[in-house]
Design a protein around this motif. Sequence first.
Motif, PDB file in Angstrom:
ATOM      1  N   ASP A 162      -3.920  16.383  66.446  1.00  0.00           N
ATOM      2  CA  ASP A 162      -5.205  16.700  66.732  1.00  0.00           C
ATOM      3  C   ASP A 162      -6.330  15.549  67.235  1.00  0.00           C
ATOM      4  OD1 ASP A 162      -4.921  19.615  66.393  1.00  0.00           O
ATOM      5  OD2 ASP A 162      -4.535  19.020  64.298  1.00  0.00           O
ATOM      6  N   HIS A 163      -7.035  15.776  67.907  1.00  0.00           N
ATOM      7  CA  HIS A 163      -8.176  14.438  67.849  1.00  0.00           C
ATOM      8  C   HIS A 163      -9.077  14.731  66.982  1.00  0.00           C
ATOM      9  CE1 HIS A 163     -11.468  12.346  70.001  1.00  0.00           C
ATOM     10  NE2 HIS A 163     -10.417  11.739  70.526  1.00  0.00           N
ATOM     11  N   VAL A 164      -9.404  13.537  66.189  1.00  0.00           N
ATOM     12  CA  VAL A 164     -10.394  13.507  65.134  1.00  0.00           C
ATOM     13  C   VAL A 164     -11.799  13.282  65.510  1.00  0.00           C
ATOM     14  CG1 VAL A 164     -10.904  12.717  62.836  1.00  0.00           C
ATOM     15  CG2 VAL A 164      -8.520  13.301  63.380  1.00  0.00           C
ATOM     16  N   MET A 165     -11.647  11.915  66.423  1.00  0.00           N
ATOM     17  CA  MET A 165     -13.115  11.248  66.923  1.00  0.00           C
ATOM     18  C   MET A 165     -12.928  10.349  67.805  1.00  0.00           C
ATOM     19  SD  MET A 165     -14.597   8.928  63.880  1.00  0.00           S
ATOM     20  CE  MET A 165     -13.587   9.207  62.201  1.00  0.00           C
ATOM     21  N   LYS A 166     -13.781  10.073  68.551  1.00  0.00           N
ATOM     22  CA  LYS A 166     -13.829   8.815  69.636  1.00  0.00           C
ATOM     23  C   LYS A 166     -14.499   7.621  68.961  1.00  0.00           C
ATOM     24  CE  LYS A 166     -14.626  11.392  73.857  1.00  0.00           C
ATOM     25  NZ  LYS A 166     -15.425  11.878  74.964  1.00  0.00           N
ATOM     26  N   VAL A 167     -13.922   6.537  69.082  1.00  0.00           N
ATOM     27  CA  VAL A 167     -14.518   5.216  68.442  1.00  0.00           C
ATOM     28  C   VAL A 167     -15.049   4.527  69.499  1.00  0.00           C
ATOM     29  CG1 VAL A 167     -14.346   3.483  66.592  1.00  0.00           C
ATOM     30  CG2 VAL A 167     -12.894   5.582  66.447  1.00  0.00           C
ATOM     31  N   GLY A 168     -16.151   4.122  69.794  1.00  0.00           N
ATOM     32  CA  GLY A 168     -16.656   3.005  70.958  1.00  0.00           C
ATOM     33  C   GLY A 168     -15.940   1.553  70.384  1.00  0.00           C
ATOM     34  N   GLN A 177     -11.311  -4.450  74.389  1.00  0.00           N
ATOM     35  CA  GLN A 177     -11.489  -4.353  76.001  1.00  0.00           C
ATOM     36  C   GLN A 177     -11.830  -2.467  76.383  1.00  0.00           C
ATOM     37  OE1 GLN A 177     -11.668  -6.882  78.525  1.00  0.00           O
ATOM     38  NE2 GLN A 177     -11.792  -7.906  76.647  1.00  0.00           N
ATOM     39  N   VAL A 178     -11.028  -1.809  75.382  1.00  0.00           N
ATOM     40  CA  VAL A 178     -11.239  -0.464  75.742  1.00  0.00           C
ATOM     41  C   VAL A 178     -11.740   0.424  74.370  1.00  0.00           C
ATOM     42  CG1 VAL A 178      -8.908  -0.637  77.090  1.00  0.00           C
ATOM     43  CG2 VAL A 178      -8.815  -0.307  74.809  1.00  0.00           C
ATOM     44  N   GLU A 179     -11.928   1.497  75.022  1.00  0.00           N
ATOM     45  CA  GLU A 179     -12.386   2.571  73.903  1.00  0.00           C
ATOM     46  C   GLU A 179     -11.385   3.063  73.090  1.00  0.00           C
ATOM     47  OE1 GLU A 179     -15.807   3.358  73.644  1.00  0.00           O
ATOM     48  OE2 GLU A 179     -16.275   2.077  75.348  1.00  0.00           O
ATOM     49  N   SER A 180     -11.568   3.792  71.831  1.00  0.00           N
ATOM     50  CA  SER A 180     -10.314   4.129  70.892  1.00  0.00           C
ATOM     51  C   SER A 180     -10.725   5.490  70.654  1.00  0.00           C
ATOM     52  CB  SER A 180     -10.455   3.343  69.850  1.00  0.00           C
ATOM     53  OG  SER A 180     -10.210   1.850  69.925  1.00  0.00           O
ATOM     54  N   SER A 181      -9.533   6.018  69.833  1.00  0.00           N
ATOM     55  CA  SER A 181      -9.769   7.339  69.517  1.00  0.00           C
ATOM     56  C   SER A 181      -8.923   7.443  68.163  1.00  0.00           C
ATOM     57  CB  SER A 181      -9.234   8.354  70.277  1.00  0.00           C
ATOM     58  OG  SER A 181     -10.358   8.967  71.071  1.00  0.00           O
ATOM     59  N   VAL A 182      -9.383   8.504  67.393  1.00  0.00           N
ATOM     60  CA  VAL A 182      -8.552   8.548  65.995  1.00  0.00           C
ATOM     61  C   VAL A 182      -8.043   9.902  66.207  1.00  0.00           C
ATOM     62  CG1 VAL A 182      -8.781   8.956  63.520  1.00  0.00           C
ATOM     63  CG2 VAL A 182     -10.045   7.314  64.618  1.00  0.00           C
ATOM     64  N   VAL A 183      -6.566   9.763  65.894  1.00  0.00           N
ATOM     65  CA  VAL A 183      -5.828  11.408  65.881  1.00  0.00           C
ATOM     66  C   VAL A 183      -5.305  11.547  64.495  1.00  0.00           C
ATOM     67  CG1 VAL A 183      -5.376  11.243  68.182  1.00  0.00           C
ATOM     68  CG2 VAL A 183      -3.817  10.432  66.488  1.00  0.00           C
ATOM     69  N   ARG A 184      -5.169  12.829  64.153  1.00  0.00           N
ATOM     70  CA  ARG A 184      -4.422  13.229  62.995  1.00  0.00           C
ATOM     71  C   ARG A 184      -2.853  13.884  63.433  1.00  0.00           C
ATOM     72  NH1 ARG A 184      -7.471  16.683  61.497  1.00  0.00           N
ATOM     73  NH2 ARG A 184      -8.820  15.718  60.046  1.00  0.00           N
ATOM     74  N   MET A 185      -2.002  13.388  62.791  1.00  0.00           N
ATOM     75  CA  MET A 185      -0.713  13.691  63.151  1.00  0.00           C
ATOM     76  C   MET A 185       0.176  14.329  61.837  1.00  0.00           C
ATOM     77  SD  MET A 185       2.077  11.674  65.092  1.00  0.00           S
ATOM     78  CE  MET A 185       2.834  10.435  63.732  1.00  0.00           C
ATOM     79  N   GLU A 186       0.482  15.269  61.916  1.00  0.00           N
ATOM     80  CA  GLU A 186       0.933  16.306  60.691  1.00  0.00           C
ATOM     81  C   GLU A 186       2.401  16.630  61.073  1.00  0.00           C
ATOM     82  OE1 GLU A 186      -1.495  19.674  59.814  1.00  0.00           O
ATOM     83  OE2 GLU A 186      -3.131  18.222  59.133  1.00  0.00           O
ATOM     84  N   PRO A 187       3.511  16.009  60.511  1.00  0.00           N
ATOM     85  CA  PRO A 187       4.721  16.446  60.887  1.00  0.00           C
ATOM     86  C   PRO A 187       5.349  17.656  60.676  1.00  0.00           C
ATOM     87  CG  PRO A 187       4.737  14.542  59.197  1.00  0.00           C
ATOM     88  CD  PRO A 187       3.389  15.180  59.532  1.00  0.00           C
ATOM     89  N   LYS A 188       5.981  18.438  61.381  1.00  0.00           N
ATOM     90  CA  LYS A 188       6.498  19.746  61.334  1.00  0.00           C
ATOM     91  C   LYS A 188       7.646  19.634  60.092  1.00  0.00           C
ATOM     92  CE  LYS A 188       5.602  21.248  65.851  1.00  0.00           C
ATOM     93  NZ  LYS A 188       6.048  21.815  67.149  1.00  0.00           N
ATOM     94  N   ASN A 189       7.427  20.276  59.210  1.00  0.00           N
ATOM     95  CA  ASN A 189       8.405  20.421  57.912  1.00  0.00           C
ATOM     96  C   ASN A 189       8.848  21.767  57.626  1.00  0.00           C
ATOM     97  OD1 ASN A 189       9.866  19.251  55.731  1.00  0.00           O
ATOM     98  ND2 ASN A 189       7.997  18.753  54.574  1.00  0.00           N
ATOM     99  N   PRO A 190      10.155  21.928  57.810  1.00  0.00           N
ATOM    100  CA  PRO A 190      11.118  21.024  58.345  1.00  0.00           C
ATOM    101  C   PRO A 190      11.111  20.733  59.652  1.00  0.00           C
ATOM    102  CG  PRO A 190      12.227  23.098  57.925  1.00  0.00           C
ATOM    103  CD  PRO A 190      10.841  23.252  57.493  1.00  0.00           C
ATOM    104  N   PRO A 191      11.583  19.467  60.023  1.00  0.00           N
ATOM    105  CA  PRO A 191      11.794  19.293  61.619  1.00  0.00           C
ATOM    106  C   PRO A 191      12.640  20.069  62.448  1.00  0.00           C
ATOM    107  CG  PRO A 191      12.960  17.522  60.376  1.00  0.00           C
ATOM    108  CD  PRO A 191      12.588  18.504  59.158  1.00  0.00           C
ATOM    109  N   PRO A 192      12.211  20.435  63.307  1.00  0.00           N
ATOM    110  CA  PRO A 192      13.084  21.278  64.560  1.00  0.00           C
ATOM    111  C   PRO A 192      14.645  20.598  64.451  1.00  0.00           C
ATOM    112  CG  PRO A 192      11.592  20.261  65.705  1.00  0.00           C
ATOM    113  CD  PRO A 192      11.383  19.800  64.417  1.00  0.00           C
ATOM    114  N   PRO A 193      15.561  21.594  64.556  1.00  0.00           N
ATOM    115  CA  PRO A 193      16.841  20.884  64.780  1.00  0.00           C
ATOM    116  C   PRO A 193      17.521  20.804  66.077  1.00  0.00           C
ATOM    117  CG  PRO A 193      16.886  23.273  64.236  1.00  0.00           C
ATOM    118  CD  PRO A 193      15.787  23.043  64.242  1.00  0.00           C
ATOM    119  N   VAL A 194      16.598  19.690  66.471  1.00  0.00           N
ATOM    120  CA  VAL A 194      17.103  19.255  67.853  1.00  0.00           C
ATOM    121  C   VAL A 194      17.436  17.908  68.016  1.00  0.00           C
ATOM    122  CG1 VAL A 194      15.928  18.956  70.196  1.00  0.00           C
ATOM    123  CG2 VAL A 194      15.164  20.725  68.775  1.00  0.00           C
ATOM    124  N   ASN A 195      18.424  17.586  68.832  1.00  0.00           N
ATOM    125  CA  ASN A 195      19.005  16.178  69.005  1.00  0.00           C
ATOM    126  C   ASN A 195      17.808  15.483  69.589  1.00  0.00           C
ATOM    127  OD1 ASN A 195      20.065  13.867  70.194  1.00  0.00           O
ATOM    128  ND2 ASN A 195      22.060  14.729  69.464  1.00  0.00           N
TER     129      ASN A 195
END
Length: 289
Positions: A162-168, A177-195
Motif C-alpha cells: 500500500d502507498h502510505v505517503m508522498k515525500v517531497g 533529484q527525485v520525489e519519494s514515496s513511502v509504501v507499506r509491505m505486508e508479506p503473505k503468511n504463509p507464502p503462496p506455494p509457487v516456484n
Amino acid sequence: MRAFGPIFNKDLGQHILKNPLVAQGIEAGLNASDTVLEVGPGTGNLTVRILQQAKKVVAVEMDPRLAAELQKRVNGTPFQRKLHIMLGDFMKTELPFFDVVISNTPYQISSPLVFKLLEHRPMFRTAILMFQREFALRLIAKPGDELYCRLSVNVQLYAKVDHVMKVGKNNFRPPPQVESSVVRMEPKNPPPPVNAKEFDGLLRIVFVRKHKTLAANFKQTTVLNMLEQNYKTYCSAHEVMIESDFDIKTKVLGILESIDMSTQRAAKMDLDDFLKLLLTFNHANIHFT
C-alpha cells in the motif's frame, strides 16, 4: 568529521530525512515489543524516534562515519542498550530476526532489497519502505496502470503493498533529484506455494511487450526454442514420452486457446490470471526455468 556534521556520500545514495512529521508517519504502528530492522539509519533522526517506541533496533549502516555518529548520539542515553549497529552492506549482511523493517532506501538497491526482504525467514510482520516515487508506484500498480510491470506482479504475489505517503525532495538533506514515496509491505503468511523462478520466467516472456497479445509474445522464435528445450529436458528427466508429431508452437498456442487466453495482454491481467497460466503450462510439462 567536520564540525557541521558528516559529509554525505552520494555514491551510497545518502539523503538524510530531516522532517519530523514524515518520520512520525513512517514509525506509526510500532509496538513496544517490536524488534525493528532499520536499513541505512544515517545520522539517526528516525532511529532515535524508533528507539522511543520499540524494544530493540538493529541498524544496518554501510558508512563507518555515519555509524560512529549514530553510536555517539545514543551513548549515555537510555536507548544505548536498545540499539545494535551492524556495519556493512545490507545486501551482503546475514539478517537477524525482526518484526518490522524500516528503510530510507538508496535507489541503487531498491529492487534487490525488496526481494531480499521477501525471501527472509522467519517472516516479518510489516515493512515501511521509502523509495523513489516511480519505483514505489511500480510496486503498487494494478492491471491497466501505465507503470504495471513484472516487478508489480512478482512483489504482489508475495505481499500486500500500500502507498502510505508522498515525500517531497525538500524533506531530505541534501535534497535528492527525485520525489519519494513511502509504501507499506505486508508479506503473505504463509507464502503462496509457487516456484518464484518459474513464475518470474513466465512474467519475463509476457511483459517484454506487455501490450501485445500472449499469443504474439509466445510465438517469438527465441521463446519457442527455450520452451522446447525446457520441455524436452523435463520429459527426459521424468521419463515422459515425447509425442511423435510434437510441435512446440502448436502445443503452446493450444494451451493458450484451452484457457481462452490467446488474446489476453499482460498489461491487463491480474495475479490470478498469471497463476492460472503458469499452472496450465506446468500441467502440460512446460516450464520456464
